[in-house]
Design a protein around this motif. Sequence first.
Motif, PDB file in Angstrom:
ATOM      1  N   GLY A  14       0.874  -1.421  -0.100  1.00 24.54           N
ATOM      2  CA  GLY A  14       0.051  -0.058  -0.106  1.00 24.54           C
ATOM      3  C   GLY A  14       0.744   1.257  -0.051  1.00 24.54           C
ATOM      4  O   GLY A  14       0.390   2.362   0.189  1.00 24.54           O
ATOM      5  N   LYS A  15       2.047   1.021  -0.222  1.00 16.67           N
ATOM      6  CA  LYS A  15       2.857   2.447  -0.095  1.00 16.67           C
ATOM      7  C   LYS A  15       3.755   2.283  -1.358  1.00 16.67           C
ATOM      8  O   LYS A  15       3.916   1.386  -2.073  1.00 16.67           O
ATOM      9  CB  LYS A  15       3.875   2.437   1.296  1.00 16.67           C
ATOM     10  CG  LYS A  15       3.465   2.323   2.282  1.00 16.67           C
ATOM     11  CD  LYS A  15       4.615   2.418   3.578  1.00 16.67           C
ATOM     12  CE  LYS A  15       3.708   2.643   4.980  1.00 16.67           C
ATOM     13  NZ  LYS A  15       2.921   3.641   5.117  1.00 16.67           N
ATOM     14  N   ARG A  16       3.904   3.700  -1.898  1.00 14.93           N
ATOM     15  CA  ARG A  16       4.801   4.066  -3.025  1.00 14.93           C
ATOM     16  C   ARG A  16       6.296   4.304  -2.615  1.00 14.93           C
ATOM     17  O   ARG A  16       6.623   5.136  -1.894  1.00 14.93           O
ATOM     18  CB  ARG A  16       3.960   5.119  -3.737  1.00 14.93           C
ATOM     19  CG  ARG A  16       4.740   5.317  -5.121  1.00 14.93           C
ATOM     20  CD  ARG A  16       4.414   4.697  -6.257  1.00 14.93           C
ATOM     21  NE  ARG A  16       4.795   4.868  -7.651  1.00 14.93           N
ATOM     22  CZ  ARG A  16       3.919   5.324  -8.481  1.00 14.93           C
ATOM     23  NH1 ARG A  16       2.704   5.395  -8.208  1.00 14.93           N
ATOM     24  NH2 ARG A  16       4.734   5.357  -9.784  1.00 14.93           N
ATOM     25  N   LEU A  17       7.148   3.444  -3.513  1.00 13.98           N
ATOM     26  CA  LEU A  17       8.390   3.829  -3.221  1.00 13.98           C
ATOM     27  C   LEU A  17       9.204   4.401  -4.532  1.00 13.98           C
ATOM     28  O   LEU A  17       9.141   3.791  -5.318  1.00 13.98           O
ATOM     29  CB  LEU A  17       9.090   2.439  -3.071  1.00 13.98           C
ATOM     30  CG  LEU A  17       8.974   1.668  -1.538  1.00 13.98           C
ATOM     31  CD1 LEU A  17       7.442   1.283  -1.428  1.00 13.98           C
ATOM     32  CD2 LEU A  17       9.710   0.366  -1.512  1.00 13.98           C
ATOM     33  N   GLN A  18       9.633   5.421  -4.346  1.00 14.02           N
ATOM     34  CA  GLN A  18      10.488   6.153  -5.186  1.00 14.02           C
ATOM     35  C   GLN A  18      11.675   6.197  -5.016  1.00 14.02           C
ATOM     36  O   GLN A  18      12.386   7.034  -3.967  1.00 14.02           O
ATOM     37  CB  GLN A  18       9.852   7.469  -5.423  1.00 14.02           C
ATOM     38  CG  GLN A  18      10.419   8.440  -6.570  1.00 14.02           C
ATOM     39  CD  GLN A  18      10.221   7.886  -7.713  1.00 14.02           C
ATOM     40  OE1 GLN A  18       9.092   7.326  -8.163  1.00 14.02           O
ATOM     41  NE2 GLN A  18      11.133   7.411  -8.672  1.00 14.02           N
ATOM     42  N   PRO A  19      12.585   5.598  -5.878  1.00 16.13           N
ATOM     43  CA  PRO A  19      14.024   5.640  -5.551  1.00 16.13           C
ATOM     44  C   PRO A  19      14.736   7.009  -6.118  1.00 16.13           C
ATOM     45  O   PRO A  19      14.377   7.571  -7.137  1.00 16.13           O
ATOM     46  CB  PRO A  19      14.596   4.268  -6.356  1.00 16.13           C
ATOM     47  CG  PRO A  19      13.561   4.187  -7.264  1.00 16.13           C
ATOM     48  CD  PRO A  19      12.272   4.668  -6.983  1.00 16.13           C
ATOM     49  N   SER A  20      15.797   7.185  -5.428  1.00 16.73           N
ATOM     50  CA  SER A  20      16.420   8.272  -6.135  1.00 16.73           C
ATOM     51  C   SER A  20      17.855   8.138  -5.447  1.00 16.73           C
ATOM     52  O   SER A  20      18.411   6.943  -4.775  1.00 16.73           O
ATOM     53  CB  SER A  20      16.026   9.860  -5.512  1.00 16.73           C
ATOM     54  OG  SER A  20      16.308   9.801  -3.919  1.00 16.73           O
ATOM     55  N   GLN A  21      18.922   8.922  -5.850  1.00 20.52           N
ATOM     56  CA  GLN A  21      20.401   8.722  -5.657  1.00 20.52           C
ATOM     57  C   GLN A  21      20.867  10.104  -5.527  1.00 20.52           C
ATOM     58  O   GLN A  21      20.550  11.003  -6.091  1.00 20.52           O
ATOM     59  CB  GLN A  21      20.989   7.921  -6.577  1.00 20.52           C
ATOM     60  CG  GLN A  21      20.997   8.044  -8.099  1.00 20.52           C
ATOM     61  CD  GLN A  21      21.848   7.067  -8.718  1.00 20.52           C
ATOM     62  OE1 GLN A  21      22.370   7.205  -9.749  1.00 20.52           O
ATOM     63  NE2 GLN A  21      21.467   5.855  -8.572  1.00 20.52           N
ATOM     64  N   ARG A  22      22.322  10.092  -4.950  1.00 24.98           N
ATOM     65  CA  ARG A  22      23.109  11.377  -4.891  1.00 24.98           C
ATOM     66  C   ARG A  22      24.449  10.823  -5.255  1.00 24.98           C
ATOM     67  O   ARG A  22      24.798   9.885  -4.716  1.00 24.98           O
ATOM     68  CB  ARG A  22      22.766  12.276  -3.604  1.00 24.98           C
ATOM     69  CG  ARG A  22      23.171  11.658  -2.309  1.00 24.98           C
ATOM     70  CD  ARG A  22      22.946  12.786  -1.420  1.00 24.98           C
ATOM     71  NE  ARG A  22      22.964  12.118  -0.023  1.00 24.98           N
ATOM     72  CZ  ARG A  22      22.554  12.718   1.104  1.00 24.98           C
ATOM     73  NH1 ARG A  22      21.825  13.881   1.005  1.00 24.98           N
ATOM     74  NH2 ARG A  22      22.771  11.902   2.344  1.00 24.98           N
ATOM     75  N   PRO A  23      25.222  11.553  -5.815  1.00 31.19           N
ATOM     76  CA  PRO A  23      26.773  11.496  -6.017  1.00 31.19           C
ATOM     77  C   PRO A  23      27.692  11.458  -4.936  1.00 31.19           C
ATOM     78  O   PRO A  23      27.413  11.921  -3.861  1.00 31.19           O
ATOM     79  CB  PRO A  23      26.997  12.493  -7.007  1.00 31.19           C
ATOM     80  CG  PRO A  23      26.251  13.794  -6.513  1.00 31.19           C
ATOM     81  CD  PRO A  23      25.036  13.235  -6.243  1.00 31.19           C
ATOM     82  N   ILE A  24      28.477  10.389  -5.197  1.00 28.02           N
ATOM     83  CA  ILE A  24      29.632  10.345  -4.163  1.00 28.02           C
ATOM     84  C   ILE A  24      30.785  11.000  -5.015  1.00 28.02           C
ATOM     85  O   ILE A  24      31.165  10.284  -5.969  1.00 28.02           O
ATOM     86  CB  ILE A  24      29.875   9.071  -3.538  1.00 28.02           C
ATOM     87  CG1 ILE A  24      28.652   8.681  -2.629  1.00 28.02           C
ATOM     88  CG2 ILE A  24      30.954   9.028  -2.546  1.00 28.02           C
ATOM     89  CD1 ILE A  24      28.536   7.293  -2.414  1.00 28.02           C
ATOM     90  N   LEU A  25      31.495  11.916  -4.329  1.00 29.22           N
ATOM     91  CA  LEU A  25      32.407  12.653  -5.294  1.00 29.22           C
ATOM     92  C   LEU A  25      34.052  12.410  -4.581  1.00 29.22           C
ATOM     93  O   LEU A  25      34.259  12.101  -3.459  1.00 29.22           O
ATOM     94  CB  LEU A  25      32.321  14.136  -5.344  1.00 29.22           C
ATOM     95  CG  LEU A  25      30.806  14.549  -5.620  1.00 29.22           C
ATOM     96  CD1 LEU A  25      30.949  16.259  -5.644  1.00 29.22           C
ATOM     97  CD2 LEU A  25      30.671  14.258  -6.858  1.00 29.22           C
ATOM     98  N   GLU A  26      34.852  12.393  -5.673  1.00 33.08           N
ATOM     99  CA  GLU A  26      36.194  12.055  -5.004  1.00 33.08           C
ATOM    100  C   GLU A  26      36.501  13.687  -4.670  1.00 33.08           C
ATOM    101  O   GLU A  26      36.192  14.759  -5.377  1.00 33.08           O
ATOM    102  CB  GLU A  26      37.343  11.936  -6.246  1.00 33.08           C
ATOM    103  CG  GLU A  26      37.450  10.313  -6.467  1.00 33.08           C
ATOM    104  CD  GLU A  26      38.624  10.248  -7.450  1.00 33.08           C
ATOM    105  OE1 GLU A  26      39.450   9.373  -7.305  1.00 33.08           O
ATOM    106  OE2 GLU A  26      38.588  10.941  -8.601  1.00 33.08           O
ATOM    107  N   LEU A  27      37.337  13.867  -3.439  1.00 26.49           N
ATOM    108  CA  LEU A  27      37.759  15.161  -2.939  1.00 26.49           C
ATOM    109  C   LEU A  27      38.371  15.773  -3.924  1.00 26.49           C
ATOM    110  O   LEU A  27      38.592  16.931  -4.115  1.00 26.49           O
ATOM    111  CB  LEU A  27      38.313  15.148  -1.531  1.00 26.49           C
ATOM    112  CG  LEU A  27      38.474  16.425  -1.145  1.00 26.49           C
ATOM    113  CD1 LEU A  27      37.447  17.443  -0.735  1.00 26.49           C
ATOM    114  CD2 LEU A  27      39.254  16.108   0.440  1.00 26.49           C
ATOM    115  N   ALA A  28      39.525  15.121  -4.648  1.00 28.75           N
ATOM    116  CA  ALA A  28      40.336  15.582  -5.408  1.00 28.75           C
ATOM    117  C   ALA A  28      39.658  15.544  -6.963  1.00 28.75           C
ATOM    118  O   ALA A  28      39.593  14.527  -7.430  1.00 28.75           O
ATOM    119  CB  ALA A  28      41.610  14.665  -5.510  1.00 28.75           C
TER     120      ALA A  28
END
Length: 276
Positions: free
Chosen positions: A42-56
Amino acid sequence: MPLTQVIEYFNAHLEAFNPQASLRRHARYLYDNGQVSAELAGKRLQPSQRPILELAGLMPVAHESRIQLADRHSVQETTYPLYFFSWDREDVIFLDRFLRVLHALHHLSRHGIDASPLVVDVHWRHLQAVEASHGAVFESLLARLGLYPRQVVLRLSALRLLADSHARDAGRSFHEHGYHLLAQGVPLEAELSAWRQLQDAGVEWVAPESNVMHLARRGREHWPRLTQWNREARAIGMTVWWPGIDEPGDLGRVSQLEPMLIGGNLLEAFTWAEDA
């Protein structure tokens, strides 16, 4: 195989996630206008993501998976309610695999099969529920997507790994199947024996406790402890990921601590570098 067909396949074979789970009768994946989502109990699941960056260089090298959970009452950035109502061990196993495959489907829809690694969670209750051969079933599910374990970073609780020998056995099993492992929430007071335990469990990536950026913002009196933690992690060969870069000034602060990877809400604008 087109993604629509892959999703149809999984919807027709949800028993592959765990044939003993009753929850599979209340779950399905969705694909509409190029967007991957799911429905579960009964629930809607919406995936998302955010970047993981190299500091350099500040270039994306991985992606952190996230979930928005919605029903007619609320929208939440968490999956905890799903686990709260999944008391049966068979449903916990199903739920954890269902969520990881959802993130993998979303990852494919955005980046294709050659994308940089995806960080997904393994819930501590899943570790408790599965007795042995951790990672084997998920590996077979990934194969249906044309993905391999080495393209996935499994995020586990550092405290669970340090406190529970079964969790460490699970980590070793995941590692032997080819997954990268991230230990989230390694204590700032971790001693060498703790670092060794994580290493022996197959951990390659580490992230500190969730309050570290709060400490860094409060003043330089906390920096010796933060710097020491970062130095010890790197000395044992860990890839250090520093999340929580959420406020102006955080990037400058964390740059002085010299982690290898960084992530947080403030960095989502850098997603364009990969999507361009």
